[in-house]
Design a protein around this motif. Sequence first.
Motif, PDB file in Angstrom:
ATOM      1  N   GLY A   1       3.857  14.758  42.059  1.00  0.00           N
ATOM      2  CA  GLY A   1       2.717  13.846  42.026  1.00  0.00           C
ATOM      3  C   GLY A   1       2.682  13.040  40.749  1.00  0.00           C
ATOM      4  O   GLY A   1       3.594  13.091  39.936  1.00  0.00           O
ATOM      5  N   GLY A   2       1.613  12.295  40.601  1.00  0.00           N
ATOM      6  CA  GLY A   2       1.493  11.393  39.461  1.00  0.00           C
ATOM      7  C   GLY A   2       1.991  10.023  39.843  1.00  0.00           C
ATOM      8  O   GLY A   2       2.557   9.819  40.915  1.00  0.00           O
ATOM      9  N   PRO A   3       1.785   9.054  38.970  1.00  0.00           N
ATOM     10  CA  PRO A   3       2.202   7.698  39.308  1.00  0.00           C
ATOM     11  C   PRO A   3       3.717   7.567  39.359  1.00  0.00           C
ATOM     12  O   PRO A   3       4.430   8.238  38.631  1.00  0.00           O
ATOM     13  CB  PRO A   3       1.622   6.862  38.164  1.00  0.00           C
ATOM     14  N   ASN A   4       4.184   6.724  40.266  1.00  0.00           N
ATOM     15  CA  ASN A   4       5.597   6.357  40.311  1.00  0.00           C
ATOM     16  C   ASN A   4       5.645   4.841  40.409  1.00  0.00           C
ATOM     17  O   ASN A   4       4.657   4.207  40.785  1.00  0.00           O
ATOM     18  CB  ASN A   4       6.325   7.043  41.467  1.00  0.00           C
ATOM     19  N   ALA A   5       6.763   4.252  40.050  1.00  0.00           N
ATOM     20  CA  ALA A   5       6.812   2.793  40.000  1.00  0.00           C
ATOM     21  C   ALA A   5       8.185   2.244  40.333  1.00  0.00           C
ATOM     22  O   ALA A   5       9.202   2.845  40.005  1.00  0.00           O
ATOM     23  CB  ALA A   5       6.425   2.306  38.600  1.00  0.00           C
TER      24      ALA A   5
ATOM     25  N   TYR B   1      12.547  11.784  34.504  1.00  0.00           N
ATOM     26  CA  TYR B   1      12.282  10.864  35.607  1.00  0.00           C
ATOM     27  C   TYR B   1      13.513  10.725  36.484  1.00  0.00           C
ATOM     28  O   TYR B   1      14.637  10.630  35.982  1.00  0.00           O
ATOM     29  CB  TYR B   1      11.917   9.470  35.075  1.00  0.00           C
ATOM     30  N   LEU B   2      13.273  10.699  37.782  1.00  0.00           N
ATOM     31  CA  LEU B   2      14.294  10.308  38.729  1.00  0.00           C
ATOM     32  C   LEU B   2      14.370   8.784  38.641  1.00  0.00           C
ATOM     33  O   LEU B   2      13.343   8.104  38.742  1.00  0.00           O
ATOM     34  CB  LEU B   2      13.892  10.730  40.147  1.00  0.00           C
ATOM     35  N   VAL B   3      15.565   8.245  38.417  1.00  0.00           N
ATOM     36  CA  VAL B   3      15.752   6.795  38.312  1.00  0.00           C
ATOM     37  C   VAL B   3      16.758   6.370  39.385  1.00  0.00           C
ATOM     38  O   VAL B   3      17.885   6.862  39.410  1.00  0.00           O
ATOM     39  CB  VAL B   3      16.257   6.395  36.909  1.00  0.00           C
ATOM     40  N   VAL B   4      16.298   5.478  40.267  1.00  0.00           N
ATOM     41  CA  VAL B   4      17.152   4.925  41.311  1.00  0.00           C
ATOM     42  C   VAL B   4      17.286   3.439  41.029  1.00  0.00           C
ATOM     43  O   VAL B   4      16.281   2.734  40.904  1.00  0.00           O
ATOM     44  CB  VAL B   4      16.549   5.150  42.714  1.00  0.00           C
TER      45      VAL B   4
ATOM     46  N   GLY C   1      16.424  -3.943  39.696  1.00  0.00           N
ATOM     47  CA  GLY C   1      15.446  -3.078  39.055  1.00  0.00           C
ATOM     48  C   GLY C   1      15.691  -1.617  39.351  1.00  0.00           C
ATOM     49  O   GLY C   1      16.774  -1.239  39.830  1.00  0.00           O
ATOM     50  N   GLU C   2      14.669  -0.818  39.047  1.00  0.00           N
ATOM     51  CA  GLU C   2      14.773   0.640  39.183  1.00  0.00           C
ATOM     52  C   GLU C   2      13.464   1.203  39.717  1.00  0.00           C
ATOM     53  O   GLU C   2      12.406   0.608  39.538  1.00  0.00           O
ATOM     54  CB  GLU C   2      15.037   1.277  37.818  1.00  0.00           C
ATOM     55  N   MET C   3      13.557   2.367  40.326  1.00  0.00           N
ATOM     56  CA  MET C   3      12.378   3.136  40.683  1.00  0.00           C
ATOM     57  C   MET C   3      12.324   4.305  39.721  1.00  0.00           C
ATOM     58  O   MET C   3      13.336   4.954  39.468  1.00  0.00           O
ATOM     59  CB  MET C   3      12.464   3.643  42.123  1.00  0.00           C
ATOM     60  N   TRP C   4      11.133   4.544  39.120  1.00  0.00           N
ATOM     61  CA  TRP C   4      10.934   5.642  38.169  1.00  0.00           C
ATOM     62  C   TRP C   4       9.922   6.614  38.759  1.00  0.00           C
ATOM     63  O   TRP C   4       8.772   6.244  39.017  1.00  0.00           O
ATOM     64  CB  TRP C   4      10.411   5.119  36.834  1.00  0.00           C
ATOM     65  N   ILE C   5      10.353   7.861  38.960  1.00  0.00           N
ATOM     66  CA  ILE C   5       9.494   8.890  39.528  1.00  0.00           C
ATOM     67  C   ILE C   5       9.525  10.103  38.611  1.00  0.00           C
ATOM     68  O   ILE C   5      10.601  10.680  38.384  1.00  0.00           O
ATOM     69  CB  ILE C   5       9.978   9.302  40.939  1.00  0.00           C
ATOM     70  N   PRO C   6       8.365  10.525  38.076  1.00  0.00           N
ATOM     71  CA  PRO C   6       8.370  11.713  37.217  1.00  0.00           C
ATOM     72  C   PRO C   6       8.702  12.962  38.056  1.00  0.00           C
ATOM     73  O   PRO C   6       8.185  13.118  39.161  1.00  0.00           O
ATOM     74  CB  PRO C   6       6.939  11.774  36.668  1.00  0.00           C
ATOM     75  N   VAL C   7       9.588  13.800  37.538  1.00  0.00           N
ATOM     76  CA  VAL C   7       9.995  15.002  38.259  1.00  0.00           C
ATOM     77  C   VAL C   7       9.966  16.212  37.312  1.00  0.00           C
ATOM     78  O   VAL C   7       9.939  16.062  36.097  1.00  0.00           O
ATOM     79  CB  VAL C   7      11.407  14.860  38.876  1.00  0.00           C
ATOM     80  N   VAL C   8       9.979  17.393  37.926  1.00  0.00           N
ATOM     81  CA  VAL C   8      10.068  18.645  37.171  1.00  0.00           C
ATOM     82  C   VAL C   8      11.262  19.430  37.701  1.00  0.00           C
ATOM     83  O   VAL C   8      11.661  19.272  38.854  1.00  0.00           O
ATOM     84  CB  VAL C   8       8.779  19.491  37.294  1.00  0.00           C
ATOM     85  N   LYS C   9      11.814  20.264  36.835  1.00  0.00           N
ATOM     86  CA  LYS C   9      12.934  21.131  37.268  1.00  0.00           C
ATOM     87  C   LYS C   9      12.400  22.188  38.218  1.00  0.00           C
ATOM     88  O   LYS C   9      11.296  22.696  38.037  1.00  0.00           O
ATOM     89  CB  LYS C   9      13.552  21.806  36.045  1.00  0.00           C
ATOM     90  N   LYS C  10      13.199  22.508  39.237  1.00  0.00           N
ATOM     91  CA  LYS C  10      12.837  23.596  40.166  1.00  0.00           C
ATOM     92  C   LYS C  10      13.267  24.922  39.601  1.00  0.00           C
ATOM     93  O   LYS C  10      14.267  25.018  38.933  1.00  0.00           O
ATOM     94  CB  LYS C  10      13.532  23.394  41.520  1.00  0.00           C
TER      95      LYS C  10
END
Length: 161
Positions: free
Chosen positions: A135-139, A99-102, A152-161
């Motif tokens: 894609g998929g849910p992010n929060a 997950y990308l976490v900001v 807080g944080e933003m959680w976004i599922p990611v894949v390696k390029k």
Amino acid sequence: MKNYTLEEKDSFTVFGIGTELESDYTDSAGINKEKADFWAAVKQDGRLDTLKAIATNDYIFAVNEAVNNKMMHYAGVMTEAEASVTGETRVIQFPKGEYLVVKGEGKTADELSNKLTSIAFGQVLPEAKNFAYVGGPNATVEMGQRNGLVFGEMWIPVVKK
């Protein structure tokens, strides 16, 4: 300055109350107003308190997800139960993976969410060379308050390029 991290997360489930966002996906002002109106309504009518009562922790999730070609936005909590609440409810599955976490803070939950979304989708993802959101849910995850600010944080599922 690197304003994000990549973290491995186990799969988790969020139970949410949702609304369909009608604004065009490029209309951030319209989307932000719809989200703010939705959050004001779920706080005022008690639906958010109903969710908090079944939560397994203190985190409040603002989830964005495309469902059946609709842009959906949910107020949710991590839980193993489902509540009886009015409105469109959904059990949202977040996959195990990277997950990308900001991280950030704001004066209000809305400001926090808007700031983290802007950083994640406006800066980090467009410039990312080693990973991508597919894609998929992010929060946005409201985790608490300190020094008068919501953090807080933003959680976004990611894949390696």
